[in-house]
Design a protein around this motif. Structure first.
Motif, PDB file in Angstrom:
ATOM      1  N   PHE A  31     -50.022   1.497 -16.079  1.00  0.00           N
ATOM      2  CA  PHE A  31     -48.636   1.898 -16.316  1.00  0.00           C
ATOM      3  C   PHE A  31     -47.803   1.691 -15.049  1.00  0.00           C
ATOM      4  CE2 PHE A  31     -45.129   4.934 -16.566  1.00  0.00           C
ATOM      5  CZ  PHE A  31     -44.567   4.540 -17.766  1.00  0.00           C
ATOM      6  N   VAL A  32     -48.377   2.004 -13.888  1.00  0.00           N
ATOM      7  CA  VAL A  32     -47.688   1.747 -12.622  1.00  0.00           C
ATOM      8  C   VAL A  32     -47.420   0.248 -12.479  1.00  0.00           C
ATOM      9  CG1 VAL A  32     -47.949   1.781 -10.099  1.00  0.00           C
ATOM     10  CG2 VAL A  32     -48.532   3.808 -11.453  1.00  0.00           C
ATOM     11  N   GLY A  33     -48.411  -0.567 -12.811  1.00  0.00           N
ATOM     12  CA  GLY A  33     -48.207  -2.016 -12.782  1.00  0.00           C
ATOM     13  C   GLY A  33     -47.088  -2.447 -13.709  1.00  0.00           C
ATOM     14  N   LEU A  34     -47.052  -1.876 -14.896  1.00  0.00           N
ATOM     15  CA  LEU A  34     -45.998  -2.185 -15.870  1.00  0.00           C
ATOM     16  C   LEU A  34     -44.624  -1.823 -15.323  1.00  0.00           C
ATOM     17  CD1 LEU A  34     -45.154  -3.030 -18.761  1.00  0.00           C
ATOM     18  CD2 LEU A  34     -45.631  -0.667 -19.460  1.00  0.00           C
ATOM     19  N   VAL A  35     -44.508  -0.661 -14.705  1.00  0.00           N
ATOM     20  CA  VAL A  35     -43.227  -0.235 -14.131  1.00  0.00           C
ATOM     21  C   VAL A  35     -42.783  -1.205 -13.033  1.00  0.00           C
ATOM     22  CG1 VAL A  35     -42.091   1.587 -12.769  1.00  0.00           C
ATOM     23  CG2 VAL A  35     -43.476   2.191 -14.769  1.00  0.00           C
ATOM     24  N   LEU A  36     -43.714  -1.658 -12.219  1.00  0.00           N
ATOM     25  CA  LEU A  36     -43.372  -2.633 -11.180  1.00  0.00           C
ATOM     26  C   LEU A  36     -42.870  -3.942 -11.785  1.00  0.00           C
ATOM     27  CD1 LEU A  36     -46.322  -1.968  -8.731  1.00  0.00           C
ATOM     28  CD2 LEU A  36     -43.911  -1.427  -8.356  1.00  0.00           C
ATOM     29  N   ILE A  37     -43.518  -4.384 -12.857  1.00  0.00           N
ATOM     30  CA  ILE A  37     -43.058  -5.599 -13.549  1.00  0.00           C
ATOM     31  C   ILE A  37     -41.645  -5.396 -14.061  1.00  0.00           C
ATOM     32  CG2 ILE A  37     -43.403  -7.062 -15.584  1.00  0.00           C
ATOM     33  CD1 ILE A  37     -46.457  -6.535 -15.226  1.00  0.00           C
ATOM     34  N   TYR A  38     -41.392  -4.247 -14.679  1.00  0.00           N
ATOM     35  CA  TYR A  38     -40.043  -3.955 -15.188  1.00  0.00           C
ATOM     36  C   TYR A  38     -39.007  -3.940 -14.069  1.00  0.00           C
ATOM     37  CZ  TYR A  38     -41.761  -2.334 -19.790  1.00  0.00           C
ATOM     38  OH  TYR A  38     -42.313  -2.241 -21.041  1.00  0.00           O
ATOM     39  N   LEU A  39     -39.321  -3.300 -12.952  1.00  0.00           N
ATOM     40  CA  LEU A  39     -38.345  -3.177 -11.868  1.00  0.00           C
ATOM     41  C   LEU A  39     -37.948  -4.534 -11.307  1.00  0.00           C
ATOM     42  CD1 LEU A  39     -39.624  -0.042  -9.918  1.00  0.00           C
ATOM     43  CD2 LEU A  39     -37.508  -0.260 -11.222  1.00  0.00           C
ATOM     44  N   VAL A  40     -38.937  -5.333 -10.941  1.00  0.00           N
ATOM     45  CA  VAL A  40     -38.637  -6.647 -10.356  1.00  0.00           C
ATOM     46  C   VAL A  40     -37.967  -7.540 -11.396  1.00  0.00           C
ATOM     47  CG1 VAL A  40     -39.623  -8.698  -9.260  1.00  0.00           C
ATOM     48  CG2 VAL A  40     -40.518  -6.431  -8.703  1.00  0.00           C
ATOM     49  N   GLY A  41     -38.477  -7.513 -12.619  1.00  0.00           N
ATOM     50  CA  GLY A  41     -37.899  -8.333 -13.683  1.00  0.00           C
ATOM     51  C   GLY A  41     -36.461  -7.959 -13.985  1.00  0.00           C
ATOM     52  N   MET A  42     -36.193  -6.670 -14.042  1.00  0.00           N
ATOM     53  CA  MET A  42     -34.847  -6.195 -14.352  1.00  0.00           C
ATOM     54  C   MET A  42     -33.855  -6.599 -13.260  1.00  0.00           C
ATOM     55  SD  MET A  42     -33.610  -2.238 -14.827  1.00  0.00           S
ATOM     56  CE  MET A  42     -33.909  -1.845 -13.110  1.00  0.00           C
ATOM     57  N   VAL A  43     -34.257  -6.478 -12.011  1.00  0.00           N
ATOM     58  CA  VAL A  43     -33.360  -6.842 -10.909  1.00  0.00           C
ATOM     59  C   VAL A  43     -33.038  -8.332 -10.957  1.00  0.00           C
ATOM     60  CG1 VAL A  43     -33.170  -7.042  -8.400  1.00  0.00           C
ATOM     61  CG2 VAL A  43     -34.020  -4.920  -9.426  1.00  0.00           C
ATOM     62  N   GLN A  44     -34.061  -9.163 -11.151  1.00  0.00           N
ATOM     63  CA  GLN A  44     -33.782 -10.605 -11.205  1.00  0.00           C
ATOM     64  C   GLN A  44     -32.951 -10.949 -12.436  1.00  0.00           C
ATOM     65  OE1 GLN A  44     -36.706 -13.345  -9.891  1.00  0.00           O
ATOM     66  NE2 GLN A  44     -35.997 -14.972 -11.250  1.00  0.00           N
TER      67      GLN A  44
END
Length: 179
Positions: free
Chosen positions: A118-131
């Protein structure tokens, strides 16, 4: 690095490429629904932080040089710098942290597996959302609604499924590695 470790890293890069092709485009966002997240999280949880991150780095580099491993059989640097490229860029980091958390936990269990992925998923969301926000010239809130919210329910299901199979898969790989 042992040959077996390189093979496992390559295997998870290949699994991620296959899972990327299970892709459902959505009309309101440039980000498709894929099963990459399942493979990314499992790479870190099964292979560990360093090898999991390496497998996703291999995946990213294969796509960046033009091999069509990304969703919709896309490849090339343009996919990395495009609206959904942030998610791809985050894959090695997400796999690293999913593995790192489990390595620091006292033994593998389904709850810790879920939390780490889930932590990995949140990191994917954060970086993806910013880009997505930067490339598509939208606010972070709009990028959140276009690039995170629609994906959360299915991604949670993917992480739950991964948490259920990580421990037996890891044990199987480890027992095979000792042969």
């Amino acid at each position: 690095m042992k040959l077996k470790e390189m093979a496992y890293a390559g295997l998870f890069a290949a699994i991620t490429a296959v899972m990327a092709q299970i892709s459902i485009p959505l009309p309101f966002t440039p980000v498709p629904i894929t099963f990459q997240v399942l493979a990314v999280c499992m790479a870190g949880a099964v292979l560990g932080s360093k090898l999991g991150a390496l497998s996703m780095l291999v995946y990213d580099l294969l796509g960046a040089i033009g091999i069509p491993v990304f969703a919709g059989f896309k490849g090339g640097f343009s996919a990395i710098v495009g609206p959904s490229g942030g998610y791809i860029i985050a894959f090695p980091v997400a796999a690293f942290f999913a593995g790192y958390i489990l390595e620091r936990a006292k033994g593998y269990n389904k709850l810790m597996s879920f939390i780490s992925m889930f932590v990995g998923l949140v990191l994917i969301y954060l970086v993806g959302m910013v880009q997505l926000a930067v490339v598509a010239k939208m606010s972070l809130l709009k990028a959140f609604y276009a690039g995170v919210v629609p994906f959360v329910p299915l991604d949670i299901v993917k992480v739950v499924i991964a948490a259920l199979v990580v421990e037996p898969l890891r044990k199987s790989i480890m027992s095979f590695s000792n042969v």
